[in-house]
Design an enzyme around this catalytic site. Structure first.
Site, PDB file in Angstrom:
ATOM      1  CG  HIS A 214      -0.418  -0.096   2.542  1.00 10.90           C
ATOM      2  ND1 HIS A 214      -1.053  -0.757   3.571  1.00 10.90           N
ATOM      3  CD2 HIS A 214       0.718   0.407   3.087  1.00 10.90           C
ATOM      4  CE1 HIS A 214      -0.348  -0.660   4.677  1.00 10.90           C
ATOM      5  NE2 HIS A 214       0.729   0.067   4.409  1.00 10.90           N
TER       6      HIS A 214
ATOM      7  CG  HIS B  58       0.432   4.791   7.440  1.00  7.15           C
ATOM      8  ND1 HIS B  58      -0.622   4.112   6.853  1.00  7.15           N
ATOM      9  CD2 HIS B  58       1.553   4.080   7.147  1.00  7.15           C
ATOM     10  CE1 HIS B  58      -0.147   3.042   6.218  1.00  7.15           C
ATOM     11  NE2 HIS B  58       1.157   3.005   6.376  1.00  7.15           N
TER      12      HIS B  58
ATOM     13  CG  HIS C   1       9.048  -0.770   3.042  1.00  7.50           C
ATOM     14  ND1 HIS C   1       8.273  -1.875   3.310  1.00  7.50           N
ATOM     15  CD2 HIS C   1       8.363   0.284   3.566  1.00  7.50           C
ATOM     16  CE1 HIS C   1       7.179  -1.512   3.953  1.00  7.50           C
ATOM     17  NE2 HIS C   1       7.216  -0.205   4.139  1.00  7.50           N
TER      18      HIS C   1
ATOM     19  CD  GLU D 151       3.916  -1.448   6.338  1.00  6.82           C
ATOM     20  OE1 GLU D 151       3.907  -0.261   6.679  1.00  6.82           O
ATOM     21  OE2 GLU D 151       3.858  -1.810   5.144  1.00  6.82           O
TER      22      GLU D 151
END
Length: 299
Positions: free
Chosen positions: A26, A73, A207, A254
């Protein structure tokens, strides 16, 4: 719808069923590319092309409801309050302002009755959920919808947002997320309405956004994760947090959210193995790897 028809042939009449699970990164920059008309640019075109088969599949398999697992977030939850698991039970969810105004995407419409039923059932299965009646949804939820549906005037199905804390430690283990997915499946299957429900797991893949390893991408590890997610989800769920951080970067954690969606599939409860409808992997998109998978339940 093909998937819904297949499910209805094997399902108890009148009951909801999980017909498929969808997994997708996402990345916020994907949303920016959509919003600013850059999906055809040389940089972005290969990534968006990988989701064209998914859009075609979704047109044939549009569900009634998506149970969408993502992480907030710092839009709704900051360091003052951080629920580990939170379910959105409202009828509507506005796009959040993440610092540059709300994204120009449709309002997300929920399914309060099913969401409340899932909360009741899952809490009675000893998972502590935070029930949220006022929730704004950020890119973690809206970007996967863009990737699967494009940019419609209205989202074609209802969405139940399900937040997982993967931002501030301590975060839930893969095993806990996998078990939660099984509890969610049981909850959905006990709902007395013949709904076609899909479970989406979002976030990842490898990441890292800060520190000496900022920009880390581990494509080999990512693809091995996809292999195991398909063939050995239970074994994959036992992977410790440190392996995610070491191999996939600080934000690679995640991916435990994908295990919630995988735990809701029929084979985990002794059913048939799922069918891989589509698999895609792309590097890079912004400073991350993009992973994507569609698994159809064989009920």
């Amino acid at each position: 719808m093909e998937q819904a028809d297949a499910a209805s042939q094997n399902a108890t009449p009148g009951q909801a069923r999980v017909t498929a699970s969808v997994y997708s990164s996402h990345v916020p920059a994907i949303g920016a590319a959509v919003d600013h008309g850059k999906t055809g640019d040389d940089y972005w075109a290969p990534m968006f092309k990988g989701f064209e088969p998914s859009k075609d599949w979704m047109k044939k398999n549009t569900p009634d409801v998506i149970f969408l697992v993502y992480n907030d977030h710092a839009t709704n939850f900051d360091l003052s309050v951080i629920p580990t698991f939170a379910i959105g039970t409202a009828a509507e969810f506005e796009p959040a302002d993440e610092g540059y105004g709300p994204r120009p995407v449709p309002k997300v419409k929920g399914h309060p009755r099913l969401a409340s039923h899932i909360a009741q059932s899952v809490i009675q299965q000893d998972f502590d959920l935070t029930i949220v009646n006022d929730l704004k949804v950020d890119h973690g939820l809206t970007v996967p919808l863009n990737l699967m549906f494009g940019s419609p005037a209205e989202w074609p199905c209802l969405v139940i947002p399900f937040h997982v804390n993967v931002v501030q430690y301590p975060v839930p283990s893969g095993a806990r997320c996998f078990a939660l997915g099984q509890a969610i499946r049981k909850a959905i299957e006990s709902y007395d309405e013949p709904l076609n429900v899909q479970i989406w797991g979002t976030g990842g893949m490898s990441h890292q956004l800060q520190g000496p390893r900022a920009g880390l991408i581990n494509a080999e590890w990512d693809n091995a994760f996809l292999d195991r997610l398909i063939a050995d989800p239970k074994g994959l769920s036992t992977m410790p947090h440190i392996d995610y951080v070491r191999e996939a970067g600080s934000e690679g954690i995640e991916l435990v959210m994908w295990l919630i969606a995988r735990g809701a599939m029929a084979d985990v409860a002794g059913g048939n193995a799922p069918t891989v409808a589509h698999r895609f992997f792309h590097v890079p998109a912004s400073n991350t790897a993009v992973g994507h998978l569609i698994l159809e339940n064989n009920l």
